[in-house]
Motif scaffolding. Structure first.
Motif, PDB file in Angstrom:
ATOM      1  N   ARG A 530       2.327  -9.390   3.909  1.00 47.50           N
ATOM      2  CA  ARG A 530       2.313 -10.854   3.558  1.00 47.50           C
ATOM      3  C   ARG A 530       2.402 -11.247   2.092  1.00 47.50           C
ATOM      4  O   ARG A 530       2.087 -12.556   2.030  1.00 47.50           O
ATOM      5  N   LEU A 531       2.406 -10.312   1.144  1.00 45.13           N
ATOM      6  CA  LEU A 531       2.317 -10.979  -0.049  1.00 45.13           C
ATOM      7  C   LEU A 531       3.755 -11.360  -0.800  1.00 45.13           C
ATOM      8  O   LEU A 531       4.790 -11.175  -0.058  1.00 45.13           O
ATOM      9  N   ASP A 532       3.770 -12.173  -1.529  1.00 42.34           N
ATOM     10  CA  ASP A 532       4.926 -12.763  -2.129  1.00 42.34           C
ATOM     11  C   ASP A 532       6.005 -11.620  -2.588  1.00 42.34           C
ATOM     12  O   ASP A 532       6.863 -11.438  -2.901  1.00 42.34           O
ATOM     13  N   ARG A 533       5.080 -10.539  -3.386  1.00 42.58           N
ATOM     14  CA  ARG A 533       6.040  -9.464  -4.067  1.00 42.58           C
ATOM     15  C   ARG A 533       6.305  -8.321  -2.998  1.00 42.58           C
ATOM     16  O   ARG A 533       5.720  -8.493  -1.898  1.00 42.58           O
ATOM     17  N   ASP A 534       7.288  -7.634  -3.449  1.00 37.06           N
ATOM     18  CA  ASP A 534       7.675  -6.555  -2.432  1.00 37.06           C
ATOM     19  C   ASP A 534       6.518  -5.424  -2.678  1.00 37.06           C
ATOM     20  O   ASP A 534       6.039  -5.206  -3.566  1.00 37.06           O
ATOM     21  N   PRO A 535       6.510  -4.571  -1.683  1.00 36.85           N
ATOM     22  CA  PRO A 535       5.591  -3.420  -1.620  1.00 36.85           C
ATOM     23  C   PRO A 535       6.017  -2.479  -2.815  1.00 36.85           C
ATOM     24  O   PRO A 535       7.250  -2.353  -2.998  1.00 36.85           O
ATOM     25  N   LEU A 536       5.205  -1.991  -3.461  1.00 39.34           N
ATOM     26  CA  LEU A 536       5.382  -0.806  -4.423  1.00 39.34           C
ATOM     27  C   LEU A 536       6.083   0.202  -3.898  1.00 39.34           C
ATOM     28  O   LEU A 536       5.805   0.489  -2.776  1.00 39.34           O
ATOM     29  N   MET A 538       5.331   3.414  -3.184  1.00 38.91           N
ATOM     30  CA  MET A 538       4.589   4.462  -2.148  1.00 38.91           C
ATOM     31  C   MET A 538       3.269   3.494  -1.471  1.00 38.91           C
ATOM     32  O   MET A 538       2.682   4.204  -0.869  1.00 38.91           O
ATOM     33  N   GLU A 539       3.562   1.966  -1.517  1.00 35.78           N
ATOM     34  CA  GLU A 539       2.544   1.183  -1.053  1.00 35.78           C
ATOM     35  C   GLU A 539       2.682   1.206   0.489  1.00 35.78           C
ATOM     36  O   GLU A 539       3.809   1.256   0.968  1.00 35.78           O
ATOM     37  N   THR A 540       1.635   1.213   1.052  1.00 34.62           N
ATOM     38  CA  THR A 540       1.562   0.848   2.606  1.00 34.62           C
ATOM     39  C   THR A 540       1.669  -0.527   2.890  1.00 34.62           C
ATOM     40  O   THR A 540       1.727  -1.231   1.825  1.00 34.62           O
ATOM     41  N   ASN A 541       1.388  -0.942   3.832  1.00 35.92           N
ATOM     42  CA  ASN A 541       1.616  -2.492   4.216  1.00 35.92           C
ATOM     43  C   ASN A 541       0.056  -3.193   3.993  1.00 35.92           C
ATOM     44  O   ASN A 541      -0.018  -4.342   3.769  1.00 35.92           O
ATOM     45  N   VAL A 542      -0.982  -2.171   3.735  1.00 35.14           N
ATOM     46  CA  VAL A 542      -2.270  -2.632   3.043  1.00 35.14           C
ATOM     47  C   VAL A 542      -2.159  -2.755   1.439  1.00 35.14           C
ATOM     48  O   VAL A 542      -2.106  -1.676   0.850  1.00 35.14           O
ATOM     49  N   PRO A 543      -2.149  -3.834   0.718  1.00 37.21           N
ATOM     50  CA  PRO A 543      -1.829  -3.756  -0.748  1.00 37.21           C
ATOM     51  C   PRO A 543      -3.005  -3.135  -1.100  1.00 37.21           C
ATOM     52  O   PRO A 543      -4.348  -2.992  -0.792  1.00 37.21           O
ATOM     53  N   GLY A 544      -2.808  -1.859  -2.212  1.00 36.47           N
ATOM     54  CA  GLY A 544      -3.773  -1.210  -2.779  1.00 36.47           C
ATOM     55  C   GLY A 544      -4.015   0.329  -2.130  1.00 36.47           C
ATOM     56  O   GLY A 544      -4.543   1.056  -2.538  1.00 36.47           O
ATOM     57  N   VAL A 545      -3.374   0.312  -0.765  1.00 36.99           N
ATOM     58  CA  VAL A 545      -3.479   1.645  -0.247  1.00 36.99           C
ATOM     59  C   VAL A 545      -2.108   2.274  -0.124  1.00 36.99           C
ATOM     60  O   VAL A 545      -0.961   1.458   0.209  1.00 36.99           O
ATOM     61  N   PHE A 546      -2.030   3.417  -0.692  1.00 36.75           N
ATOM     62  CA  PHE A 546      -0.709   4.253  -0.966  1.00 36.75           C
ATOM     63  C   PHE A 546      -0.813   5.362  -0.031  1.00 36.75           C
ATOM     64  O   PHE A 546      -1.650   5.915   0.501  1.00 36.75           O
ATOM     65  N   ALA A 547       0.624   5.966   0.268  1.00 42.76           N
ATOM     66  CA  ALA A 547       0.495   7.261   1.028  1.00 42.76           C
ATOM     67  C   ALA A 547       1.792   8.277   0.246  1.00 42.76           C
ATOM     68  O   ALA A 547       2.362   7.672  -0.105  1.00 42.76           O
ATOM     69  N   ALA A 548       1.048   9.435   0.446  1.00 43.85           N
ATOM     70  CA  ALA A 548       1.802  10.456  -0.347  1.00 43.85           C
ATOM     71  C   ALA A 548       2.077  11.644   0.490  1.00 43.85           C
ATOM     72  O   ALA A 548       0.949  12.132   1.414  1.00 43.85           O
ATOM     73  N   GLY A 549       2.884  12.526   0.235  1.00 45.69           N
ATOM     74  CA  GLY A 549       3.014  14.014   0.941  1.00 45.69           C
ATOM     75  C   GLY A 549       3.631  13.839   2.473  1.00 45.69           C
ATOM     76  O   GLY A 549       4.311  12.704   2.861  1.00 45.69           O
ATOM     77  N   ASP A 550       3.434  14.740   3.038  1.00 42.68           N
ATOM     78  CA  ASP A 550       3.925  14.990   4.574  1.00 42.68           C
ATOM     79  C   ASP A 550       3.478  13.706   5.313  1.00 42.68           C
ATOM     80  O   ASP A 550       3.986  13.798   6.515  1.00 42.68           O
TER      81      ASP A 550
END
Ligand code: FAD
Length: 582
Positions: A530-536, A538-550
């Motif tokens: 829902r934000l104006d910017r694109d997700p970073l 490794m960012e998930t759909n929740v801004p500030g929550v990232f995912a890494a690895g398997d």
């Protein structure tokens, strides 16, 4: 006093060989004990003082003022796994005489040396005791000067004792049944947390009944864990074990710059890079640091280790590194949910505590898919094991074991277990190893004489009353089935992601892998972002929550890529912080 020649210097005890432990590093054993017993306080003090002066460097000197008290001490020492080298006991005591005490004491420590302190009038009793309880010596009081009348005698006895008593393992002991699921879980948990333990199998170890009796526990209440300080845990949860073994840790502050969920290679790398770059970092892990990699017996494709390294080694080094940079670790704590809260992202633990973070990296990895055939659930940890090759290796010595799967993890397990098992049969669904296993591993397997490969083979059922007794193998081409005896089946058949705890808060694909970066927009449905910017990146759909690895959709399922993703996720955390003005 010179150290008896056969007595290893304490500095060497670390290297003592130790059968049946979950880990190679052996804790330094306490000194063996010399127990002095006399009802006269002055004599007791004097004898203990002289013995300490002569032998205190290499032995622990303990005192008891009666036979009954001394027996109480011996029972505790037996339970805590201490060694008693010598008992130096007054003959004439109220209550139990010295000889009567020794009759009881030798049932607990039959190999301890026994010496009576006697007055001239007691020499008959001492001579009788030589025959009755095989008394090693009697000393006539007074023993002054000790250099002439006490030390040479004790030196001789202790020299004799140490020559036949290598230092004992002085860590946690687990008493249980080989086929008990709870015992397996306790052993696996300690092994994966790199806590040394001695496994005492109720059915084969002669020490087991005595230890259970001393702990006051019956054999239907196993596993029983006895700690070096004598503390006993009966059928404990892994959280209880973690608390007593001192491996849980606790969160120091309520708000962190970064909380990482999962301490596999991705989470550990994120902790190292997060903490080293100055973020206040907390790493939460529900089992043990290392994740899947911690179960790997030899990782050979990790950069910088041409001879390979064990997963245990990698996780131990990474954990030390993360801690050295100031990352905090919470082990044996699962994360059960994340939610946006005022002031940050709330991370809720299994015990209900909620911690806050500006950013969260989800690195919860995957675990082996369960074998979906009749009998498999009931026999889990009773002969059917998921990826537990390292901790079960000592139990399958000399047996014919089976492995299902043909990826690198199955290959590593086969090579590792082939060093202890009589024969290893790998059940492979396809018609070769090349499609799923690294070339170097496949070649090594084919060159190992006690590993058989059965292609087009799948397991269609497992059965057994108390534990695994047989497996039914289906030939995928002909459809025919054969049922064969089996005692251990190790399952490595693909993996599913640990994302059920997210309760739909974070967008995942149909199999549960987390969407990140561009995938959030393309695969997450219209409402995912829902934000104006694109997700970073490794960012998930929740801004500030990232995912890494398997756990991340599209990850390569390798140690090196998980480490790389953990480090890269920290870099995107910085971009996120900049965008939020943090
Ligand atoms: C036996 C075996 C051998 C392997 N050999 C190799 C090899 O030789 N080379 C190679 O490159 N790769 C190998 N792999 C694959 C490699 O280990 C994985 O790709 C890598 O471990 C993935 O790291 P990760 O951090 O993403 O996840 P994982 O290693 O799966 O770690 C995830 C961690 O998160 C924890 N966790 C899960 N849910 C929660 C929760 N709710 N709360 C708290 N913690 C949670 C888990 O307990 C786990 O410790 C092997 C894997 C196995 C199983």
């Amino acid at each position: 006093m010179p150290l008896p020649s056969a007595f290893p210097h304490p500095a060497d005890w670390q290297a003592a060989s130790l059968p049946n432990t979950g880990h190679l590093e052996v804790p330094v054993a306490d000194k063996p004990i010399i127990l002095t017993v006399d009802d006269d306080p002055e004599v007791l003090q004097a004898v203990a003082r002289d013995v300490r002066r002569g032998f205190g460097e290499h032995f622990r000197i303990m005192r008891a003022d009666s036979g009954a008290r001394a027996l109480e001490i011996l029972r505790k020492l037996k339970l805590s796994g201490d060694q008693v080298a010598l008992m130096l006991v007054d003959q004439r005591m109220p209550g139990l005489t010295g000889t009567e005490f020794l009759v009881e004491a030798i049932t607990l420590f039959p190999e301890a040396k026994k010496s009576l302190l006697t007055a001239y009038a007691d020499t008959d009793a001492a001579i009788a005791a030589i025959n009755e309880i095989r008394l090693d010596h009697y000393l006539v009081k007074p023993w002054d000067p000790p250099e002439q009348r006490l030390y040479p005698v004790l030196d001789d006895l202790l020299d004799d004792w140490t020559a036949t008593h290598p230092p004992e393992f002085h860590g946690i002991r687990i008493i249980g049944h080989r086929w008990s699921q709870e015992s397996h879980v306790a052993r696996d948990f300690l092994a994966r947390n790199q806590v040394p333990y001695r496994w005492i199998d109720l059915t084969t170890d002669p020490d087991a009944p005595g230890l259970l009796a001393l702990a006051g526990v019956t054999d239907d209440r196993c596993p029983v864990l006895v700690f070096p300080d004598g503390q006993v845990l009966v059928q404990p949860t892994t959280q209880e074990i973690a608390s007593v073994a001192g491996i849980r840790g606790h969160a120091e502050v309520p708000l962190y710059d970064l909380i990482i969920v999962g301490a596999g290679p991705a989470g550990l790398a994120a902790a190292v890079y997060g903490a080293s770059e100055g973020l206040s970092t907390l790493l939460v892990e529900r089992e043990a640091a290392g994740g899947q990699a911690g179960q790997s017996t030899r990782i050979e494709n990790y950069l910088g280790f041409p001879a390979g390294l064990s997963g245990e080694d990698l996780s131990r080094r990474a954990t030390t590194q993360a801690k050295r940079f100031g990352a905090e670790l919470l082990l044996a704590h699962s994360v059960e949910g994340i939610k946006h809260r005022e002031g940050g992202i709330g991370v809720t633990l299994g015990d209900g505590t909620t911690l806050l973070a500006h950013s969260v990296i989800v690195a919860t990895g995957v675990s082996y898919r369960r074998l979906d055939v009749p009998g498999a659930d009931a026999l889990t940890s009773r002969g059917v094991y998921y990826g537990a090759a390292a901790s079960e290796a000592s139990s399958v010595r000399g047996e014919h074991i089976h492995i299902v799967g043909a990826a690198n993890s199955a290959g590593q397990a086969a090579l590792h277990l082939s060093t202890v098992a009589k024969r290893v049969t790998m059940l492979v669904r396809g018609d070769g190893l090349s499609a799923s296993m690294s070339h170097y591993l496949a070649e090594r397997i084919m060159a190992t004489p006690n590993i058989d490969l059965r292609y087009s083979a799948t397991v269609s059922a497992v059965s057994g009353a108390e534990h695994l007794e047989s497996i039914t193998i289906r030939d995928a081409q002909s459809g025919s089935e054969t049922t064969e005896p089996a005692t251990a089946l190790f399952v490595f058949i693909g993996a599913s992601p640990h994302t059920e705890w997210l309760n739909g808060q974070v967008a995942c694909d149909a199999k549960g892998f987390i969407l990140t970066g561009a995938e959030v927009i393309s695969g997450g449905g219209g409402n995912a972002w829902r934000l104006d910017r694109d997700p970073l990146l490794m960012e998930t759909n929740v801004p500030g929550v990232f995912a890494a690895g398997d756990v991340r959709l599209g990850s390569a399922k390798r140690v090196a890529t998980a480490v790389g993703e953990g480090a890269a996720a920290v870099m995107t955390v910085w971009q996120y912080r900049a965008s939020m003005g943090l």
